[in-house]
Scaffold this motif. Structure first.
Motif, short mmCIF file in Angstrom:
data_model
loop_
_atom_site.label_atom_id
_atom_site.label_comp_id
_atom_site.label_asym_id
_atom_site.label_seq_id
_atom_site.Cartn_x
_atom_site.Cartn_y
_atom_site.Cartn_z
N LEU A 214 0.83 -1.21 0.00
CA LEU A 214 0.00 0.00 0.00
C LEU A 214 0.86 1.26 0.00
CD1 LEU A 214 -2.63 -1.24 2.57
CD2 LEU A 214 -3.15 -0.62 0.20
N ASP A 215 1.90 1.27 0.83
CA ASP A 215 2.79 2.43 0.88
C ASP A 215 3.44 2.70 -0.47
OD1 ASP A 215 2.31 2.82 3.57
OD2 ASP A 215 4.10 1.75 4.24
N THR A 216 3.77 1.64 -1.19
CA THR A 216 4.51 1.77 -2.43
C THR A 216 3.63 2.09 -3.63
OG1 THR A 216 6.20 0.24 -1.62
CG2 THR A 216 6.12 0.58 -3.99
N TYR A 217 2.45 1.47 -3.71
CA TYR A 217 1.69 1.52 -4.94
C TYR A 217 0.52 2.49 -4.95
CZ TYR A 217 4.40 -2.37 -6.69
OH TYR A 217 5.43 -3.16 -7.13
N VAL A 218 -0.01 2.88 -3.81
CA VAL A 218 -1.10 3.86 -3.83
C VAL A 218 -0.59 5.17 -4.44
CG1 VAL A 218 -2.51 5.35 -2.37
CG2 VAL A 218 -2.42 2.90 -1.91
N LEU A 219 -1.20 5.57 -5.55
CA LEU A 219 -0.84 6.81 -6.24
C LEU A 219 0.64 6.86 -6.65
CD1 LEU A 219 -2.87 9.51 -4.27
CD2 LEU A 219 -3.37 8.58 -6.53
N ASN A 220 1.21 5.71 -6.92
CA ASN A 220 2.60 5.69 -7.40
C ASN A 220 2.65 6.25 -8.82
OD1 ASN A 220 5.13 4.84 -8.57
ND2 ASN A 220 5.34 3.38 -6.89
N GLU A 221 3.42 7.30 -9.01
CA GLU A 221 3.42 8.00 -10.29
C GLU A 221 3.91 7.13 -11.44
OE1 GLU A 221 7.71 10.25 -9.60
OE2 GLU A 221 5.83 11.35 -9.47
N ARG A 222 4.62 6.06 -11.17
CA ARG A 222 5.10 5.19 -12.24
C ARG A 222 4.03 4.19 -12.71
NH1 ARG A 222 9.20 7.43 -14.53
NH2 ARG A 222 9.72 5.43 -15.46
N PHE A 223 2.95 4.06 -11.95
CA PHE A 223 1.94 3.05 -12.26
C PHE A 223 0.53 3.64 -12.22
CE2 PHE A 223 5.52 1.00 -10.08
CZ PHE A 223 5.93 0.13 -11.07
N ASN A 224 0.40 4.91 -12.48
CA ASN A 224 -0.89 5.58 -12.36
C ASN A 224 -1.31 6.12 -13.72
OD1 ASN A 224 -3.12 7.09 -11.73
ND2 ASN A 224 -2.19 8.12 -9.99
N PRO A 225 -2.22 5.43 -14.42
CA PRO A 225 -2.62 5.89 -15.75
C PRO A 225 -3.34 7.23 -15.76
CG PRO A 225 -3.16 3.57 -15.45
CD PRO A 225 -2.77 4.10 -14.11
N GLU A 226 -3.97 7.62 -14.63
CA GLU A 226 -4.76 8.85 -14.63
C GLU A 226 -4.44 9.73 -13.42
OE1 GLU A 226 -8.90 8.45 -15.28
OE2 GLU A 226 -8.61 7.81 -17.34
N PRO A 227 -3.34 10.45 -13.47
CA PRO A 227 -3.02 11.38 -12.39
C PRO A 227 -4.15 12.38 -12.19
CG PRO A 227 -1.17 11.13 -13.89
CD PRO A 227 -2.33 10.46 -14.54
N ASN A 228 -4.44 12.68 -10.95
CA ASN A 228 -5.46 13.66 -10.53
C ASN A 228 -6.89 13.15 -10.62
OD1 ASN A 228 -3.49 15.57 -9.94
ND2 ASN A 228 -3.55 16.44 -11.99
N ALA A 229 -7.10 11.91 -11.05
CA ALA A 229 -8.46 11.36 -11.03
C ALA A 229 -8.84 11.07 -9.58
CB ALA A 229 -8.53 10.10 -11.87
N ILE A 230 -10.14 11.17 -9.29
CA ILE A 230 -10.60 11.04 -7.91
C ILE A 230 -11.08 9.63 -7.61
CG2 ILE A 230 -11.19 13.48 -7.79
CD1 ILE A 230 -14.14 12.65 -8.12
N CYS A 231 -11.21 9.33 -6.32
CA CYS A 231 -11.74 8.04 -5.89
C CYS A 231 -13.14 8.19 -5.31
CB CYS A 231 -10.81 7.40 -4.87
SG CYS A 231 -9.80 6.05 -5.55
N ALA A 232 -13.52 9.39 -4.92
CA ALA A 232 -14.87 9.61 -4.40
C ALA A 232 -15.88 9.66 -5.53
CB ALA A 232 -14.91 10.93 -3.62
N GLY A 233 -17.16 9.47 -5.19
CA GLY A 233 -18.23 9.68 -6.14
C GLY A 233 -18.46 8.57 -7.13
N GLY A 234 -17.90 7.40 -6.88
CA GLY A 234 -18.09 6.29 -7.79
C GLY A 234 -19.22 5.37 -7.33
N VAL A 235 -19.20 4.16 -7.85
CA VAL A 235 -20.18 3.14 -7.49
C VAL A 235 -19.90 2.65 -6.06
CG1 VAL A 235 -21.01 0.82 -8.05
CG2 VAL A 235 -20.44 2.41 -9.88
N THR A 236 -20.94 2.48 -5.27
CA THR A 236 -20.76 1.99 -3.90
C THR A 236 -21.56 0.70 -3.66
OG1 THR A 236 -22.56 3.36 -3.07
CG2 THR A 236 -20.33 4.29 -2.97
#
Length: 240
Positions: A214-236
């Motif tokens: 989790l520390d390494t891969y959450v929002l890791n810039e080398r593996f993030n196809p969509e920088p600045n995309a949000i996680c809120a407001g999706g399907v729940t």
């Protein structure tokens, strides 16, 4: 036709780093637009410029990028005409179509060769991933979209994990934005963590490498196809 879903079944828990250069942001395929206004929460470790190097030394992490190593390198190679997505060992790392937006869509949820999936074409709605803990299975195509936004998806096999361990994992996920967790019956391993193009699996729900991943891969810039995309407001909701 939208897939049928059950009522929301998400356990309520407490709920960026700089974007890639504009040229790299354009590699996000199929027009999934990055959105502003979200807070990255506990994402400081992902902004560490050494995070990509750290992931390469994590024993047991599967990378599906082959010789290219990460999303940035593989999309650059595609842009430069050195390779096509179809020529990759795992083409899904460069496939980002919204299947339900295509005229050819048959109304069925996407099925992935890798289960749980770690990338690929997906549905246009992401699964909310603000430290979100789901008590039932979720639709793969929504979770893949969450990973496209830079999230890590933790799945567990309910036949292999005790309730006390599930509760402990839920606390770990619930304290971190850009993460989500759900049961995945039949996955065949106790715990699996997926991010875009990478995976770590373990039979030990208390494995300290779960937190390291989790520390390494959450929002890791080398593996993030969509920088600045949000996680809120999706399907729940959970899967039908």
């Amino acid at each position: 036709m939208q897939p049928r879903r059950k009522a929301s079944n998400m356990r309520p828990l407490r709920n960026r780093w700089t974007a890639l250069a504009a040229a790299l942001a354009l590699t996000a395929l199929a027009g999934c637009t990055a959105e502003g206004g979200g807070s990255a929460g506990d994402g400081d470790s992902a902004a560490d410029p050494n995070s990509a190097a750290a992931q390469r030394s994590m024993e047991g992490v599967e990378s599906f990028y082959g010789e290219y190593g990460d999303y940035v390198a593989v999309t650059t190679a595609i842009q430069d005409g050195k390779v096509t997505a179809e020529e990759l060992d795992h083409p899904f790392v460069a496939q980002q179509e919204h299947l339900d937006a295509l005229n050819s869509w048959d109304g069925q949820n996407p099925v992935y060769e890798l289960r749980p999936p770690a990338g690929g074409n997906h549905l246009s709605a992401w699964q909310t991933c603000t430290g979100s803990v789901y008590e039932g299975p979720i639709v793969d195509g929504n979770a893949v979209h969450s990973m496209e936004h830079g999230a890590v998806w933790l799945t567990y096999d309910p036949a292999l994990v005790e309730q006390a361990d599930i509760d402990a994992l839920a606390l770990l996920i619930g304290a971190r934005d850009y993460s989500l967790m759900s049961p995945y019956p039949g996955q065949g391993v106790a715990v699996s963590l997926q991010s875009w193009g990478n995976r770590y699996q373990t039979e030990d729900p208390s494995d300290p490498k779960i937190g390291e991943y989790l520390d390494t891969y959450v929002l890791n810039e080398r593996f993030n196809p969509e920088p600045n995309a949000i996680c809120a407001g999706g399907v729940t909701t959970t899967a039908s």
